[in-house]
Design an enzyme around this catalytic site. Structure first.
Site, PDB file in Angstrom:
ATOM      1  N   SER A  99       0.790  -1.183  -0.048  1.00 13.43           N
ATOM      2  CA  SER A  99      -0.121   0.006  -0.004  1.00 13.43           C
ATOM      3  C   SER A  99       0.718   1.258   0.100  1.00 13.43           C
ATOM      4  CB  SER A  99      -0.697  -0.054   1.104  1.00 13.43           C
ATOM      5  OG  SER A  99      -0.277   0.238   2.417  1.00 13.43           O
ATOM      6  N   LYS A 113       0.598   4.532   6.977  1.00 19.10           N
ATOM      7  CA  LYS A 113       0.059   5.444   5.936  1.00 19.10           C
ATOM      8  C   LYS A 113       0.489   7.022   6.005  1.00 19.10           C
ATOM      9  CE  LYS A 113      -2.967   2.462   3.953  1.00 19.10           C
ATOM     10  NZ  LYS A 113      -2.114   1.270   4.591  1.00 19.10           N
TER      11      LYS A 113
END
Lengths: 197, 197
Positions: B118, B155
DNA sequence: TTTTATACAGAACGAACGTTCTTAGAACTA
DNA sequence: TAGTTCTAAGAACGTTCGTTCTGTATAAAA
């Protein structure tokens, strides 16, 4: 943690933080400050236990020195699910010594700062530091440090119609097709990146 | 060598050898032995000069500590020409330089293996190890480790119309918009990758 | 030759050191 | 309730510390 006394890991943490700052273990008097206690004899008792647990040792001149275990870092298991992850990491999990992980042969390993974006598709960015093991041979597919025009260059080693070529991981850069011999300096065995904080 | 007195490099060598053995700088009395002299005052004079030359420094507790220069090695080995980019040898007398580079506060630092793709556009790959400093606050733009559904997730922290969001660095993954509060576990301060060899 | 600087030796000193021993409160046990 | 660990505090002590000051042999300079 292999030591028996509940607060010892807290004391160890404080000692590790101090060591990270000053790279030395101070006197008992100073350690009183570091540990937040006022008893030199208790400081000695703590150090003796940390020594028994393998985090410290003493030189023949009875100077305290950290061991390898002192530098181990907790490694979380990413698949933690039940309960609080923080609790899990504090109590169990593996420990890792970063340098041991990346460096097999210290005398053959050097660190080279990376300049440019030619390997960006391999996740190697400008400003990263390459951990390179010096050797003169490599296999196809290895990321190698080669010497081209008196400069280090980091590229993937490949072969094209019988000749070795250096392939960048960035479409903007051209494949290097050395004429004559290709001088390999070493191969990439690790990568380090530091984020500004 | 930047120091002025002819025998100082000899003294430095002896000190480096001692340090390689015991990883500490001993007392002036012991240094008399190491240097082969019998005068503590002269030991101090030598250390003062090595300090001025940048090989040693003192902690606030006036403890002598080696500097980076103390560990520097001549890089003449191997057939490398002049004009080399700066290179750090990884073997600082078996010392832990990578660890030192990446970790400020050992007690708050934890290593977390990375799963998934990701964050691949940020050069963070599956199998890399994140060096994370535990803390509960972060700034917009920091890469953070947050706890979502009892799992770590790495993230970039961002803000969208007044709410914090977690932005992946991969168009395949969706932006995470936490309902309610967002629990930050820590921020990314370093990255380690190991290549199979 | 005399002077001056260099390269150490040696002594003196109070402060700081590490070790050991004793004391004491708190917590747990019986 | 009384005893017993455990966790520290605190004092005492001889040792060692780093610093400073002075002395001295050698060598270079004048």
């Amino acid at each position: 943690m292999v030591d028996y006394h509940p607060k010892d890991s807290e004391y160890l943490n404080k000692l590790q933080d101090y060591y990270a700052d000053w790279k030395s273990i101070p006197s008992y008097a100073k350690l009183c400050e570091v540990f937040g206690i006022t008893s030199k004899s208790w400081v000695k008792a703590i150090l003796d236990r940390l020594c028994a647990a393998g985090f410290l040792e003493r030189t023949p001149d009875s100077v305290w020195v950290p061991t390898r275990l002192f530098f181990a870092r907790p490694l979380a298991e990413s698949s933690v699910q039940a309960g609080m992850p923080m609790v899990v990491t504090a109590t169990q999990g593996d420990f890792f010594i970063i340098d041991d992980m990346l460096i097999d042969t210290p005398s053959k390993t050097i660190l080279i700062p990376i300049k440019g974006e030619s390997m960006i598709d391999a996740g190697i960015h400008d400003g990263d530091v390459a951990v390179v093991e010096k050797r003169m041979t490599a296999n196809i597919g290895d990321i190698v440090v080669a010497i081209v025009d008196n400069e280090f260059t980091l590229k993937t080693l490949d072969k094209e119609s019988g000749h070795f070529i250096l392939r960048p991981a960035n479409p903007v850069f051209a494949v290097i097709r050395p004429q004559g011999t290709l001088e390999i300096f070493g191969i990439l065995v690790g990568l380090i990146r530091k984020y500004r904080r």
